[in-house]
Design a protein around this motif. Sequence first.
Motif, PDB file in Angstrom:
ATOM      1  N   GLY A   1       0.811  -1.210   0.000  1.00 60.02           N
ATOM      2  CA  GLY A   1       0.000   0.000   0.000  1.00 60.02           C
ATOM      3  C   GLY A   1       0.842   1.257   0.000  1.00 60.02           C
ATOM      4  N   THR A   2       1.908   1.263   0.809  1.00 59.85           N
ATOM      5  CA  THR A   2       2.801   2.424   0.869  1.00 59.85           C
ATOM      6  C   THR A   2       3.478   2.657  -0.470  1.00 59.85           C
ATOM      7  N   TYR A   3       3.908   1.573  -1.099  1.00 61.28           N
ATOM      8  CA  TYR A   3       4.537   1.705  -2.422  1.00 61.28           C
ATOM      9  C   TYR A   3       3.518   2.196  -3.452  1.00 61.28           C
ATOM     10  N   TYR A   4       2.324   1.629  -3.399  1.00 61.76           N
ATOM     11  CA  TYR A   4       1.323   1.949  -4.417  1.00 61.76           C
ATOM     12  C   TYR A   4       0.902   3.421  -4.381  1.00 61.76           C
ATOM     13  N   VAL A   5       0.704   3.981  -3.177  1.00 64.42           N
ATOM     14  CA  VAL A   5       0.232   5.370  -3.110  1.00 64.42           C
ATOM     15  C   VAL A   5       1.296   6.348  -3.600  1.00 64.42           C
ATOM     16  N   GLN A   6       2.536   5.881  -3.713  1.00 66.32           N
ATOM     17  CA  GLN A   6       3.594   6.746  -4.234  1.00 66.32           C
ATOM     18  C   GLN A   6       3.896   6.477  -5.705  1.00 66.32           C
ATOM     19  N   ALA A   7       3.853   5.204  -6.102  1.00 67.99           N
ATOM     20  CA  ALA A   7       4.207   4.841  -7.474  1.00 67.99           C
ATOM     21  C   ALA A   7       2.994   4.598  -8.366  1.00 67.99           C
ATOM     22  N   LEU A   8       1.823   4.391  -7.755  1.00 68.31           N
ATOM     23  CA  LEU A   8       0.587   4.069  -8.479  1.00 68.31           C
ATOM     24  C   LEU A   8       0.741   2.825  -9.343  1.00 68.31           C
ATOM     25  N   THR A   9       1.541   1.883  -8.886  1.00 67.77           N
ATOM     26  CA  THR A   9       1.710   0.612  -9.574  1.00 67.77           C
ATOM     27  C   THR A   9       2.181  -0.426  -8.569  1.00 67.77           C
ATOM     28  N   TRP A  10       2.249  -1.669  -9.017  1.00 73.17           N
ATOM     29  CA  TRP A  10       2.716  -2.778  -8.168  1.00 73.17           C
ATOM     30  C   TRP A  10       3.744  -3.563  -8.972  1.00 73.17           C
ATOM     31  N   THR A  11       4.878  -3.892  -8.373  1.00 73.32           N
ATOM     32  CA  THR A  11       5.945  -4.596  -9.073  1.00 73.32           C
ATOM     33  C   THR A  11       6.252  -5.924  -8.388  1.00 73.32           C
ATOM     34  N   SER A  12       7.035  -6.750  -9.048  1.00 67.12           N
ATOM     35  CA  SER A  12       7.474  -8.011  -8.446  1.00 67.12           C
ATOM     36  C   SER A  12       8.330  -7.748  -7.218  1.00 67.12           C
ATOM     37  N   ASP A  13       9.126  -6.665  -7.250  1.00 64.31           N
ATOM     38  CA  ASP A  13       9.921  -6.292  -6.078  1.00 64.31           C
ATOM     39  C   ASP A  13       9.008  -5.991  -4.886  1.00 64.31           C
ATOM     40  N   THR A  14       7.876  -5.359  -5.160  1.00 66.48           N
ATOM     41  CA  THR A  14       6.918  -5.042  -4.103  1.00 66.48           C
ATOM     42  C   THR A  14       6.375  -6.308  -3.469  1.00 66.48           C
ATOM     43  N   THR A  15       6.057  -7.296  -4.290  1.00 62.42           N
ATOM     44  CA  THR A  15       5.537  -8.571  -3.777  1.00 62.42           C
ATOM     45  C   THR A  15       6.553  -9.246  -2.873  1.00 62.42           C
ATOM     46  N   VAL A  16       7.802  -9.304  -3.312  1.00 59.39           N
ATOM     47  CA  VAL A  16       8.844  -9.971  -2.516  1.00 59.39           C
ATOM     48  C   VAL A  16       9.112  -9.202  -1.234  1.00 59.39           C
TER      49      VAL A  16
END
Length: 295
Positions: free
Chosen positions: A160-175
């Motif tokens: 959630g923290t990553y998404y509100v800044q990048a507006l996307t989701w990555t494989s790095d985010t999942t790991v």
Amino acid sequence: MEEVKRNSLRAWILAARPKTLTGAITPVMIGSALAYMDGHFQWLPALICCLFAGLMQIAANFINDLFDYLKGTDREDRLGPERACAQGWISPRAMRNGIIVTVLFACLIGSALLFYELTIVGLLCVLFAFLYTTGPYPLSYNGWGDVLVIVFFGFVPVGGTYYVQALTWTSDTTVASLICGLLIDTLLVVNNYRDREADARSGKRTVIVRFGEKFGRYLYLMLGVAASLLCFWFFFEGHLFAALLPLLYLIPHVLTWRRMVQIHSGKKLNSILGETSRNMLLMGILLSIGFLIRH
């Protein structure tokens, strides 16, 4: 401990259990560092996520305090840190009001993230904070605590923290989310390991009650090891420091595990709780520094 006046500021601070806030801050720190590495860091959404996570952690502590007291789980033979309702520091009625105020304040802060379409996620955080201890099927009493920690202290706050800044989701985010969830679950495992006998008597069927002391002992060890080894993912993504720096965490983690095994049972395991919280924060800092150096 010196006498605590009923419903005093000190009583509320003790009930909030400030030491547990590392579990709320660490995921936001990791998610923000990952966003920085990818060139998406924004301080305001990051701050809002941190405040929301901290308030929801405090609300969850209040909820657990009240409903464990009402269920009769916090008995005289309790081994963990003293609870406010059980000790008479805060009346049940005042605690109910405190829960309402804290949740509403958290929702008010979180409403600033409406632009990012995270309303449902925020409502789920509130819902499961109650379902963890309350309702006809309290999740923590039926062995679901570890799964909830991985979801709500890993994927939700880091992602959630990553998404509100990048507006996307990555494989790095999942790991990174999985790493954080496994890491913070070590704190729950220490609690459940310490309380395994009392939990069995009160009908609280944690995974350690179900599978035994030896399982709990090695579960704690392997959670930290798995979180560290998962960091090698970042090596293959070209993030060398994010892969190697977190390995330093294994040193205090293994030392803490050895002390936990030696103590085995009793109130002395509360010292392991403090060490685990410290180790969690260290791991979060090391991984975050690894992301920042990459940038």
